[in-house]
Design a protein around this motif. Structure first.
Motif, PDB file in Angstrom:
ATOM      1  N   LEU A  64       0.681  -1.138   0.149  1.00 32.05           N
ATOM      2  CA  LEU A  64      -0.068   0.085   0.054  1.00 32.05           C
ATOM      3  C   LEU A  64       0.781   1.274   0.110  1.00 32.05           C
ATOM      4  N   LYS A  65       1.939   1.222   0.969  1.00 28.24           N
ATOM      5  CA  LYS A  65       2.964   2.373   0.589  1.00 28.24           C
ATOM      6  C   LYS A  65       3.559   2.704  -0.464  1.00 28.24           C
ATOM      7  N   THR A  66       3.859   1.402  -1.113  1.00 29.29           N
ATOM      8  CA  THR A  66       4.506   1.691  -2.428  1.00 29.29           C
ATOM      9  C   THR A  66       3.684   2.113  -3.898  1.00 29.29           C
ATOM     10  N   ILE A  67       2.312   1.481  -3.592  1.00 31.86           N
ATOM     11  CA  ILE A  67       1.358   2.085  -4.417  1.00 31.86           C
ATOM     12  C   ILE A  67       1.029   3.528  -4.190  1.00 31.86           C
ATOM     13  N   THR A  81      -0.534  12.993   1.766  1.00 33.28           N
ATOM     14  CA  THR A  81      -0.559  11.551   2.379  1.00 33.28           C
ATOM     15  C   THR A  81       0.742  11.029   2.507  1.00 33.28           C
ATOM     16  N   MET A  82       1.709  11.858   2.068  1.00 33.69           N
ATOM     17  CA  MET A  82       3.262  11.364   2.377  1.00 33.69           C
ATOM     18  C   MET A  82       3.486  10.885   4.063  1.00 33.69           C
ATOM     19  N   PRO A  83       2.921  11.642   5.138  1.00 30.68           N
ATOM     20  CA  PRO A  83       3.422  11.107   6.413  1.00 30.68           C
ATOM     21  C   PRO A  83       2.546   9.930   6.668  1.00 30.68           C
ATOM     22  N   VAL A  84       1.353   9.473   6.407  1.00 31.28           N
ATOM     23  CA  VAL A  84       0.666   8.387   6.400  1.00 31.28           C
ATOM     24  C   VAL A  84       1.447   7.054   5.618  1.00 31.28           C
ATOM     25  N   LEU A  85       1.845   7.640   4.361  1.00 38.30           N
ATOM     26  CA  LEU A  85       2.782   6.363   3.673  1.00 38.30           C
ATOM     27  C   LEU A  85       4.038   6.382   4.318  1.00 38.30           C
ATOM     28  N   ASN A  86       4.606   7.144   4.871  1.00 40.53           N
ATOM     29  CA  ASN A  86       5.832   7.067   5.284  1.00 40.53           C
ATOM     30  C   ASN A  86       5.743   5.977   6.606  1.00 40.53           C
ATOM     31  N   LEU A  87       4.555   6.258   7.322  1.00 40.95           N
ATOM     32  CA  LEU A  87       4.399   5.621   8.479  1.00 40.95           C
ATOM     33  C   LEU A  87       4.185   4.234   8.145  1.00 40.95           C
ATOM     34  N   MET A  88       3.619   3.846   7.084  1.00 40.63           N
ATOM     35  CA  MET A  88       3.304   2.457   6.546  1.00 40.63           C
ATOM     36  C   MET A  88       4.475   1.686   6.437  1.00 40.63           C
ATOM     37  N   GLY A  89       5.643   2.402   5.907  1.00 43.90           N
ATOM     38  CA  GLY A  89       6.631   1.908   5.448  1.00 43.90           C
ATOM     39  C   GLY A  89       7.555   1.556   6.918  1.00 43.90           C
ATOM     40  N   LYS A  90       7.352   2.280   7.948  1.00 41.47           N
ATOM     41  CA  LYS A  90       8.043   2.094   9.166  1.00 41.47           C
ATOM     42  C   LYS A  90       7.332   0.688   9.871  1.00 41.47           C
ATOM     43  N   PHE A  91       5.828   0.597   9.719  1.00 44.38           N
ATOM     44  CA  PHE A  91       5.130  -0.533  10.211  1.00 44.38           C
ATOM     45  C   PHE A  91       6.016  -1.962   9.546  1.00 44.38           C
ATOM     46  N   ALA A  92       6.106  -1.741   8.030  1.00 41.43           N
ATOM     47  CA  ALA A  92       6.858  -2.911   7.398  1.00 41.43           C
ATOM     48  C   ALA A  92       8.234  -3.285   8.030  1.00 41.43           C
ATOM     49  N   MET A  93       9.176  -2.237   8.533  1.00 35.68           N
ATOM     50  CA  MET A  93      10.077  -2.579   9.119  1.00 35.68           C
ATOM     51  C   MET A  93       9.976  -3.232  10.438  1.00 35.68           C
ATOM     52  N   ALA A  94       8.739  -3.512  11.107  1.00 31.66           N
ATOM     53  CA  ALA A  94       8.750  -4.134  12.372  1.00 31.66           C
ATOM     54  C   ALA A  94       8.770  -5.653  12.006  1.00 31.66           C
ATOM     55  N   ASP A  95       8.309  -6.030  10.982  1.00 28.87           N
ATOM     56  CA  ASP A  95       8.145  -7.437  10.538  1.00 28.87           C
ATOM     57  C   ASP A  95       9.945  -7.980  10.239  1.00 28.87           C
ATOM     58  N   ILE A  96      10.602  -7.242   9.643  1.00 28.48           N
ATOM     59  CA  ILE A  96      12.086  -7.435   9.723  1.00 28.48           C
ATOM     60  C   ILE A  96      12.664  -7.734  10.891  1.00 28.48           C
ATOM     61  N   PHE A  97      12.381  -6.503  12.167  1.00 26.09           N
ATOM     62  CA  PHE A  97      12.683  -6.893  13.249  1.00 26.09           C
ATOM     63  C   PHE A  97      12.319  -8.055  13.910  1.00 26.09           C
ATOM     64  N   LEU A  98      11.214  -8.601  13.898  1.00 24.07           N
ATOM     65  CA  LEU A  98      10.491  -9.474  14.388  1.00 24.07           C
ATOM     66  C   LEU A  98      11.374 -10.959  13.924  1.00 24.07           C
TER      67      LEU A  98
END
Length: 152
Positions: A64-67, A81-98
């Motif tokens: 969704l962030k990329t689209i 919408t950029m702040p929301v899109l950037n937040l989505m990218g940071k949420f995706a980083m949480a998966d890599i941390f896990l």
């Protein structure tokens, strides 16, 4: 920059099916490859809530962030919408941390063998690339505002 972002739309699905790690109880029995998709399949059988979270963070948030970023870049979505899109990218980083936490804990217990695989690096590169592209796109807005104020 637009085309780099569009490349992510192809690389994300590749990274979901690529092996993140190889794990096994004992090295003599061989190692099973675990991908985002195979991990999700296992999670859906055992913990639906966690499976929903990982699906959100690993699949939906990055795409969704990329689209959304592509829509901003092609002037089809407002830059607000950029702040929301950037937040989505940071949420995706949480998966890599896990995933990294899981690998570290498993290695520390010494119960089995875990090896990182190329898919983890590809998935991480996609997420980091998306965050960087979002930051660059966000800076464009700041530069446009600065340029407009200098013109006045």
């Amino acid at each position: 920059m637009r085309w780099l972002n569009l490349v992510l739309l192809v690389l994300y699905p590749v990274s979901w099916f690529a092996p993140l790690m190889r794990a096994g109880l004992l090295p003599i029995f061989g190692l099973s490859e675990i991908s985002v998709i195979s991990g999700l399949q296992s999670l859906w059988k055992s913990d639906i809530f966690l499976a929903l979270l990982v699906t959100l963070f690993a699949l939906f948030a990055p795409m969704l962030k990329t689209i959304g970023l592509a829509l901003v870049q092609f002037h089809l979505l407002d830059r607000k919408t950029m702040p929301v899109l950037n937040l989505m990218g940071k949420f995706a980083m949480a998966d890599i941390f896990l995933v990294a936490l899981y690998i570290t804990l498993s290695k520390g217990m010494g119960l089995g063998t875990i090896e990182t695989a190329w898919g983890l690096y590809l998935f991480t590169a996609c997420i980091l690339g998306s965050i960087i592209l979002g930051a660059i796109e966000g800076r464009k807005k700041v530069r446009q505002i600065e340029h407009a104020s200098e013109s006045v």
